[in-house]
Design a protein around this motif. Sequence first.
Motif, PDB file in Angstrom:
ATOM      1  N   ASP A   1      12.883  -1.802   6.100  1.00 17.42           N
ATOM      2  CA  ASP A   1      13.591  -0.530   6.110  1.00 17.42           C
ATOM      3  C   ASP A   1      12.795   0.575   5.424  1.00 17.42           C
ATOM      4  N   GLN A   2      11.763   0.183   4.660  1.00 11.11           N
ATOM      5  CA  GLN A   2      10.927   1.191   4.006  1.00 11.11           C
ATOM      6  C   GLN A   2      10.240   2.103   5.017  1.00 11.11           C
ATOM      7  N   LEU A   3       9.920   1.568   6.175  1.00 10.60           N
ATOM      8  CA  LEU A   3       9.267   2.380   7.207  1.00 10.60           C
ATOM      9  C   LEU A   3      10.206   3.466   7.722  1.00 10.60           C
TER      10      LEU A   3
ATOM     11  N   ARG B   1       0.857  -1.172   0.000  1.00  5.09           N
ATOM     12  CA  ARG B   1       0.000   0.000   0.000  1.00  5.09           C
ATOM     13  C   ARG B   1       0.895   1.223   0.000  1.00  5.09           C
ATOM     14  N   GLU B   2       0.950   1.899  -1.115  1.00  2.00           N
ATOM     15  CA  GLU B   2       1.804   3.065  -1.197  1.00  2.00           C
ATOM     16  C   GLU B   2       1.065   4.292  -0.696  1.00  2.00           C
TER      17      GLU B   2
ATOM     18  N   ASP C   1       9.900   8.865  -0.179  1.00  2.00           N
ATOM     19  CA  ASP C   1      10.881   7.807   0.043  1.00  2.00           C
ATOM     20  C   ASP C   1      10.340   6.863   1.112  1.00  2.00           C
ATOM     21  N   GLY C   2      10.141   5.610   0.765  1.00  2.00           N
ATOM     22  CA  GLY C   2       9.606   4.644   1.707  1.00  2.00           C
ATOM     23  C   GLY C   2       8.165   4.285   1.411  1.00  2.00           C
ATOM     24  N   ARG C   3       7.715   3.171   1.993  1.00  2.00           N
ATOM     25  CA  ARG C   3       6.359   2.682   1.745  1.00  2.00           C
ATOM     26  C   ARG C   3       5.752   2.139   3.027  1.00  2.00           C
TER      27      ARG C   3
ATOM     28  N   GLN D   1       1.314  11.114  10.777  1.00  2.00           N
ATOM     29  CA  GLN D   1       0.161  10.445  11.378  1.00  2.00           C
ATOM     30  C   GLN D   1      -1.033  10.454  10.419  1.00  2.00           C
ATOM     31  N   ALA D   2      -1.245  11.569   9.729  1.00  2.00           N
ATOM     32  CA  ALA D   2      -2.336  11.633   8.757  1.00  2.00           C
ATOM     33  C   ALA D   2      -2.103  10.662   7.610  1.00  2.00           C
ATOM     34  N   LEU D   3      -0.851  10.558   7.192  1.00  2.00           N
ATOM     35  CA  LEU D   3      -0.508   9.625   6.119  1.00  2.00           C
ATOM     36  C   LEU D   3      -0.820   8.188   6.536  1.00  2.00           C
ATOM     37  N   ILE D   4      -0.477   7.841   7.752  1.00  2.00           N
ATOM     38  CA  ILE D   4      -0.744   6.492   8.249  1.00  2.00           C
ATOM     39  C   ILE D   4      -2.246   6.236   8.323  1.00  2.00           C
TER      40      ILE D   4
END
Length: 328
Positions: A86-88, A50-51, A71-73, A112-115
Amino acid sequence: MKALVYIPLLAAALLLGWQLTRSTPPTPAPTHAVVAADAAAQTAPASLLRETPASSTGAPQANSLRGTEVDGRLQVDADGNLLISDQLRHLFDYYLSTAGEQDHGQIVAQVQALIRDSLDDPARSQAMDLFQRYLDYQRALVELEQDFPAAADIDSLWARQDAVQRLRADLFSPAEHQAFFAAEESYNRFTLERLSILHNPNLSDEEKAQDIEALRESLPDAMQALLVPQIHQDLRQQTQALRATGANEGAVRELRMEMVGPDATARLEALDVQRAQWQQRLDDFARERDAILSQPGLADSDRDEAVQALLDARFDSTEQLRVSALMR
């Protein structure tokens, strides 16, 4: 991972100490537990990925990040648990890198909103918890740094590294610790062992170089694949810095011997010779071409033919493509 290794040795120790404790501004918060995904889940199929959505309210607000790719997923396993990789950390650091450009509370709110926008429970709660503990880690890292002097010897750097690893072990599960910090810690250990060799008064310069090369070759292939590019990147930067200050080739050779050992140094010196010869051929061609172009009374077609004849005489067909591109 951006571990730094510099010569002279005192600078190496100081800069490595800075690397081992770098941090972003923290925010106080309680520590919570997280349900980490099983390590085997890191091979989850791409369909479970889930990007981060571009339209998310957690999209980067800092000017420095606008127009960049996140950068990261955020990923989940087959059971909907957060996939630890490591993406986190890449994702967290991507946002936290804007500290100073944005208020820290704003940065935290964006992540937090992104999560919230990207994940459903249980992965959502797990990601929130892990992010909070990462912030706690950043705060604790600043406090830990106060226990170590800015100018440290090798023993102090080892103690600092051990303290940082203990801090990470206290705040993160083994799977999280491995995913977030394994590569960085391996590089730091390699660097400290390398510095220990360089500081050993009982070894000659040649013995030090051989021991360093043996140290590198003793690493697992996967770790060498991670370390060797970073070592060579550091070497290129430091070589350029040495030459920019007018250092002679003896200083460059000493740096190479210390960083990559005698075999790689010999290969690099051979490459230097090849490059110097190539540059000399280019310079000679450019000088003669300019002489042709500056001759009065020659028609354009005659100049073109003379330049092409010179090109044919000096370079083969493959080299001519490179020369033409450079001359343009």
